[in-house]
Design a protein around this motif. Structure first.
Motif, short mmCIF file in Angstrom:
data_model
loop_
_atom_site.label_atom_id
_atom_site.label_comp_id
_atom_site.label_asym_id
_atom_site.label_seq_id
_atom_site.Cartn_x
_atom_site.Cartn_y
_atom_site.Cartn_z
N SER A 105 15.82 -68.81 -26.97
CA SER A 105 14.64 -68.83 -26.10
C SER A 105 14.06 -67.43 -25.96
CB SER A 105 15.02 -69.36 -24.72
OG SER A 105 13.99 -69.15 -23.78
N ASP A 106 12.76 -67.38 -25.69
CA ASP A 106 12.07 -66.10 -25.46
C ASP A 106 11.77 -65.89 -23.98
OD1 ASP A 106 12.05 -65.44 -28.17
OD2 ASP A 106 10.21 -66.57 -28.53
N THR A 107 12.44 -66.63 -23.10
CA THR A 107 12.27 -66.48 -21.66
C THR A 107 13.57 -65.97 -21.07
OG1 THR A 107 10.72 -68.34 -21.64
CG2 THR A 107 11.57 -67.60 -19.52
N LEU A 108 13.53 -64.77 -20.48
CA LEU A 108 14.73 -64.12 -19.96
C LEU A 108 14.69 -64.08 -18.45
CD1 LEU A 108 14.84 -61.02 -22.37
CD2 LEU A 108 15.57 -63.37 -22.81
N THR A 109 15.87 -64.13 -17.83
CA THR A 109 15.97 -64.04 -16.37
C THR A 109 16.89 -62.91 -15.98
OG1 THR A 109 17.89 -65.53 -16.18
CG2 THR A 109 15.70 -66.55 -16.24
N ALA A 110 16.65 -62.36 -14.79
CA ALA A 110 17.51 -61.32 -14.22
C ALA A 110 17.30 -61.30 -12.71
CB ALA A 110 17.18 -59.95 -14.82
N PRO A 111 18.36 -61.15 -11.93
CA PRO A 111 18.18 -61.02 -10.48
C PRO A 111 17.28 -59.83 -10.15
CG PRO A 111 20.49 -61.37 -11.03
CD PRO A 111 19.78 -61.12 -12.33
N VAL B 211 14.20 -63.58 -8.38
CA VAL B 211 14.60 -63.52 -9.78
C VAL B 211 13.39 -63.06 -10.58
CG1 VAL B 211 15.37 -64.83 -11.80
CG2 VAL B 211 16.32 -65.34 -9.53
N ARG B 212 13.63 -62.12 -11.49
CA ARG B 212 12.56 -61.65 -12.36
C ARG B 212 12.66 -62.39 -13.69
NH1 ARG B 212 9.59 -57.57 -10.78
NH2 ARG B 212 11.17 -56.84 -9.32
N VAL B 213 11.54 -62.96 -14.15
CA VAL B 213 11.48 -63.72 -15.39
C VAL B 213 10.58 -63.00 -16.38
CG1 VAL B 213 10.91 -65.94 -16.45
CG2 VAL B 213 11.84 -65.88 -14.10
N LEU B 214 11.09 -62.78 -17.58
CA LEU B 214 10.31 -62.11 -18.63
C LEU B 214 9.96 -63.12 -19.71
CD1 LEU B 214 9.11 -59.67 -20.12
CD2 LEU B 214 11.40 -59.20 -21.03
N ASP B 215 8.66 -63.37 -19.91
CA ASP B 215 8.17 -64.19 -21.01
C ASP B 215 7.87 -63.23 -22.17
OD1 ASP B 215 6.63 -65.65 -22.84
OD2 ASP B 215 5.85 -66.96 -21.28
N VAL B 216 8.78 -63.20 -23.13
CA VAL B 216 8.63 -62.24 -24.24
C VAL B 216 7.42 -62.59 -25.09
CG1 VAL B 216 9.79 -61.16 -26.19
CG2 VAL B 216 11.13 -61.89 -24.21
N ARG C 180 13.88 -64.40 -30.71
CA ARG C 180 13.16 -64.59 -31.98
C ARG C 180 12.02 -63.59 -32.13
NH1 ARG C 180 14.43 -69.21 -34.74
NH2 ARG C 180 15.66 -70.78 -33.63
N ARG C 181 11.60 -63.00 -31.03
CA ARG C 181 10.51 -62.01 -31.07
C ARG C 181 11.01 -60.60 -31.29
NH1 ARG C 181 5.73 -65.13 -31.06
NH2 ARG C 181 6.26 -67.04 -29.92
N GLY C 182 12.32 -60.39 -31.21
CA GLY C 182 12.89 -59.06 -31.36
C GLY C 182 13.95 -58.80 -30.32
N VAL C 183 14.37 -57.55 -30.21
CA VAL C 183 15.40 -57.15 -29.25
C VAL C 183 14.71 -56.62 -28.00
CG1 VAL C 183 17.35 -55.61 -28.79
CG2 VAL C 183 17.05 -56.60 -31.07
N ALA D 292 18.84 -58.23 -24.88
CA ALA D 292 18.85 -59.62 -25.34
C ALA D 292 18.17 -59.69 -26.70
CB ALA D 292 18.12 -60.53 -24.35
N VAL D 293 18.74 -60.50 -27.59
CA VAL D 293 18.13 -60.73 -28.89
C VAL D 293 17.36 -62.04 -28.82
CG1 VAL D 293 18.52 -61.09 -31.35
CG2 VAL D 293 19.96 -59.49 -30.08
#
Length: 399
Positions: free
Chosen positions: A268-274, A280-285, A221-224, A218-219
């Motif tokens: 957004s800098d908040t990613l989701t994945a099952p 669900v796992r949520v990543l706060d970049v 604003r904080r990076g890839v 995922a791209v």
């Protein structure tokens, strides 16, 4: 409030490429073109969202303009196994290749301000590579990585003019997608090494970092962000220098619960994945933290980030809203899907949740409709769009 669509624009061979902007005269750029001028497009003050929808078996395809409420019929693409987008183009992945459709809605982010555009919808052509092909873009190039890991780079300007154009091939093969980023190309080689290339395909200085079993990207604003076996890897660029930072899970995570495909609101800098079948796992970049939210049986999930709820479609056919910080369920809709929801197995496409700055969208294939959800108002159904096809596949453009 439910809205039934009453206008359908037929984009047949005789009127291909038409929509409400196509009747405007094509004029040459003014002698002093204003900032952000794009030939053949109208610049708008607000986001010009459109949904690209496909029924794989007959191949019927529609573009739903969320601003006007009109449905545009475009050429059929049968046998679509996957539908993806880069924010403007719809990519229909079939066994014979990838068909490209210009949805005619996109944005250009300049960091401190954004431009929104709308233009005619039109077919572009075919890219090589079918199911399993990854397509990623930035403002200048589109990277196509086939299922064997070979990456080809196309000029974005050609696609914008309605042509596929010629490609430049990167050396070697890669695990997962090659991602255009910061005027370079970022990939992970088969041995897990992070590689950076310039746009000519030559190796550039890369961070000393590895990503084992790379899956998902995922791209932000904080990076890839790259999904790895032990968590995520955040690759950033600053003044031409690339650095990498690991964001570990913090504990051993079974393979079935790893984050291998990210969904989020663009920007957004908040990613989701099952994370397995019931979480669900949520990543706060921004904070470099993972949160595992326990849910019911997951079909799909997404979030707008920035304090918004985690939206989860569960096997009961309802949308459930969870507070990410506490893990508590805070809202729920009635069952919205007609029949039991598909789960993406046995060749069936699971429903998806698309999210933009103010609304979320859920496709009900068997019910031949799309729901618009106000996620800031307890998952209220804002509009219902009735269709003449089964929209098994859906992506949102214009964001």
């Amino acid at each position: 409030m439910s809205t039934t669509l009453v206008a359908v624009c037929l984009l047949t061979t005789g009127c291909a490429g038409r929509d409400d902007t196509a009747s405007a005269p094509r004029t040459a750029p003014p002698a002093s073109a204003p900032h952000g001028y794009v030939a053949g497009a109208q610049e708008k003050a607000e986001q010009q969202s459109r949904l690209v929808l496909n029924a794989p078996r007959p191949g019927d395809t529609r573009v739903l303009d969320l601003i006007t409420g009109k449905v545009h019929e475009v050429s059929r693409t049968a046998g679509t196994a996957e539908l993806t987008t880069d924010g403007r183009f719809g990519y229909f992945h079939t066994a014979g290749g990838t068909h490209v459709l210009d949805a005619g809605a996109w944005m250009v982010d300049h960091g401190d301000h954004v431009h929104y555009y709308r233009a005619a919808i039109r077919d572009v052509g075919e890219l090589p590579g079918g199911p399993g092909t990854h397509i990623r873009s930035d403002a200048a190039v589109t990277a196509v990585t086939d299922e064997d890991g070979r990456a080809s780079i196309y000029r974005r300007a050609s696609l914008e003019k309605g042509k596929v154009g010629s490609a430049r091939t990167l050396p070697g093969t890669h695990a997962g997608a090659v991602v255009p980023y910061a005027e370079h190309l970022l990939g992970v080689t088969d041995d897990g090494t992070v590689a950076v290339y310039d746009r000519e395909g030559k190796r550039a200085t890369s961070p000393d970092a590895r990503c084992e079993e790379a899956r998902g990207d995922a791209v932000t604003r904080r990076g890839v962000v790259l999904g790895c076996a032990d968590g995520a890897l955040l690759v950033r660029e600053d003044d031409g220098t690339f650095t990498a930072e690991k964001i570990p899970y913090g504990s051993d995570v079974p393979e079935a619960e790893r984050a291998t495909a990210f969904r989020h609101r663009p920007g957004s800098d908040t990613l989701t994945a099952p994370a397995g079948k019931r979480a669900v796992r949520v990543l706060d970049v921004s904070e470099r933290t993972w949160t595992r939210v326990k849910t019911g049986p997951v079909v799909s999930a997404n979030t707008a980030g920035e304090g918004s709820v985690l939206i989860v479609l569960e096997t009961d056919g309802a949308l459930h809203g969870y507070d990410i910080a506490t893990g508590k369920q805070v809202s729920q809709t009635k069952p919205l899907l007609t029949g039991a929801p598909e789960t993406g197995t046995h060749g069936n496409a699971a429903p998806v949740i698309e999210v933009d700055r103010s609304r979320a969208y859920l496709n009900d294939s068997k019910g031949k409709r799309v729901y618009e959800i106000d996620y800031n108002d307890n998952l209220r159904i804002a509009r219902t769009f009735d269709l003449d096809i089964e929209p098994a596949l859906m992506v949102e453009t214009g964001r």
